[in-house]
Design a protein around this motif. Sequence first.
Motif, PDB file in Angstrom:
ATOM      1  N   ILE A  24       1.278   3.584  -2.847  1.00 34.62           N
ATOM      2  CA  ILE A  24       2.087   2.571  -2.162  1.00 34.62           C
ATOM      3  C   ILE A  24       3.174   2.014  -3.061  1.00 34.62           C
ATOM      4  O   ILE A  24       4.210   1.529  -2.583  1.00 34.62           O
ATOM      5  CB  ILE A  24       1.184   1.446  -1.600  1.00 34.62           C
TER       6      ILE A  24
ATOM      7  N   VAL B 144      -3.796   6.594   7.230  1.00 31.35           N
ATOM      8  CA  VAL B 144      -2.380   6.510   6.865  1.00 31.35           C
ATOM      9  C   VAL B 144      -1.617   6.112   8.119  1.00 31.35           C
ATOM     10  O   VAL B 144      -1.778   6.742   9.172  1.00 31.35           O
ATOM     11  CB  VAL B 144      -1.837   7.839   6.321  1.00 31.35           C
TER      12      VAL B 144
ATOM     13  N   MET C  81      -9.927   8.430   5.353  1.00 31.52           N
ATOM     14  CA  MET C  81      -8.670   7.823   4.922  1.00 31.52           C
ATOM     15  C   MET C  81      -7.810   7.530   6.136  1.00 31.52           C
ATOM     16  O   MET C  81      -7.802   8.296   7.110  1.00 31.52           O
ATOM     17  CB  MET C  81      -7.933   8.761   3.970  1.00 31.52           C
TER      18      MET C  81
ATOM     19  N   SER D 260      -4.579   5.012  -2.805  1.00 37.95           N
ATOM     20  CA  SER D 260      -3.599   4.282  -1.992  1.00 37.95           C
ATOM     21  C   SER D 260      -2.761   3.291  -2.790  1.00 37.95           C
ATOM     22  O   SER D 260      -1.543   3.208  -2.588  1.00 37.95           O
ATOM     23  CB  SER D 260      -4.304   3.560  -0.834  1.00 37.95           C
TER      24      SER D 260
ATOM     25  N   MET E   6      -2.104   2.061   4.180  1.00 37.61           N
ATOM     26  CA  MET E   6      -2.990   3.137   3.757  1.00 37.61           C
ATOM     27  C   MET E   6      -4.327   2.561   3.313  1.00 37.61           C
ATOM     28  O   MET E   6      -4.384   1.485   2.733  1.00 37.61           O
ATOM     29  CB  MET E   6      -2.380   3.920   2.589  1.00 37.61           C
TER      30      MET E   6
END
Length: 458
Positions: free
Chosen positions: A415, A390, A388, A411, A406
Motif C-alpha cells: 500500500i 483486494v 486475501m 498489504s 487490501m
Amino acid sequence: MSDFDFDLFVIGAGSGGVRAARMSAMRGARVAIAEEYRVGGTCVIRGCVPKKFLVYASAYGKAFKEAEGYGWSVDGASHDWTTLCDNLHAEVDRLSGIYWKNLSNSGVEIYSQRAEIEDAHTIRLQDDDRTITAKYILIATGGQPARMGIPGEELTLDSNDVFLMKERPRHVVINGGGYIACEFAQVFAGLGSQVCQIYRGDTVLRGFDDDIRAHVHGELKRSGVRVMTHANTIKVSKDGTGQRVVETDTGDTIKADAVIQAVGRNPYTKGLGLENAGVELDKAGAVKVDEYSKTSVDSIYAVGDVTNRVNLTPVAIREGAAFAATVFGETPTAFDHADIASAVFTQPPVGVVGLTEAEARRKFGQIDIYKANFRPMKNMLSGSESRMVVKLVVRQDSEQVVGVHMAGDDSPEIIQAVGIAVKAGLTKAQFDATCAVHPTVAEELVTLKEKWTPPEIS
C-alpha cells in the motif's frame, strides 16, 4: 538579542515534536524540548515499534505449523516471553537513545521533565520549578489510552501496560474493536493465549471499508479469537485465585489472567495549562488548529495526535516539518491530510489508502468497484485457509481510483507504493496499463477487469 530564552519550546518529544525541534534548530532557531517520560514518544516507546515486534513474534508459531506443507519439520518449538521482552526493550532503548542523540546533535536543549504552560510565552518546568520563556511554543504531547470508567478498572491494563507485562497471560480478555484491540488479540492468540475480544459493535474496525472489516473479523475468529459483539464489559473483579472476573451487559461472566482496555486514545491535553494562555480545545479535548497548525493563540502551535486530525506517526512527522518550514523557514506550509496510506498489523495485515466504498458513494454518487477475494498461492501448500482481499474504488465519471483496500500478507508494504498512485490521482486505465509482476498477490491491483455488481435483494 531576543527578549526570550528560546525561539521555540516544544512540549513532548515524540515523533512530531522531535522532527519540529530538529528542523527548527537546523534553520537557526534556539530550541528546547521537554519530555516527561522518555524521548521517542508513543510510537517508539509504547506503540508502533514495540507492537510490531510483538506481531513478528506471534507470527512465528503459525509459520512453524504452515512450514510442514513445504517439507519442514519443526518439533518441540516453544516461546519464552521473557526473552522476547528483554530483546524488545533493548531495541526500544537503543532507538530512544538515537532520538536523544539526534536532538542533542542538532543543538536542541533537552529537559527530561514535565512542562506546563503559564501564558502565551512562558513554560514552567515542574521538577526544577522554574519558568522559561519562548517566542513560540509547540504542543506535541500526543495521546493517551482511553479508559472505560467501570468498577474494578484498576484491575485492568491499557495498551501502554501491555509492554510491561512480566509474563504472558494464559487467558486474556481484550475490550475494543479498533486496530489496537484487533492487533493485540491476534498477538496473544499467536503466542498461545486464549483470547476473548469484547466489542460493542457488530463488526470490528469501525471506519474502515466494510469488506476489510468483514475480512478481519473472520480472520480473528480463524486465528482462535473468541469475538463477542454487541457486548460491553460493565465490571471487573478478582476471585480468590487472583484471576480477573469480567462481567458483561449480556449477562456473561469470563475469567482471565489479564484484562486489557483497548477502547481508543484521547488527546493528551489535561493539566498542560492550555487555559492559562487561552488555547481553545474541541469537544474531544483536542487542540484546535488551522491548516498551518496554529492554535487560537498566535504564538502557540500544535502537531500530532494532540490535534486529533489524522493520528498516525508519519503524519505527526510531516506536520512537524511543515511547522518548522512555516515558522522558521519563511515558507508557509500546510500538510495535505488527504489520501494518507495506513496499515493495521492484524494477521494477515491490512493496507488502505483513500476513500472507502461508502465514503466514495456519498461524495461522488456513481462509483465502480473492482475486487477479488482469493486464497494466496503461498497458502496452497501450507494448508492455511486464510484468504486475501483486494479492492479498488473508482470514481465513475473520471475513472480516477479514489480508494484501494487490501487485507492479506504484505498489504502494508504494497500500500505504500499504491499510495503514490492514489495521491497522484491515477485512473483505472492507468492501473490497467501497468504490467503485472507474476506471481504476486499485488498483481491483482492491475489485473482486475470486471466491475463488481451487488447481489440483487429478493
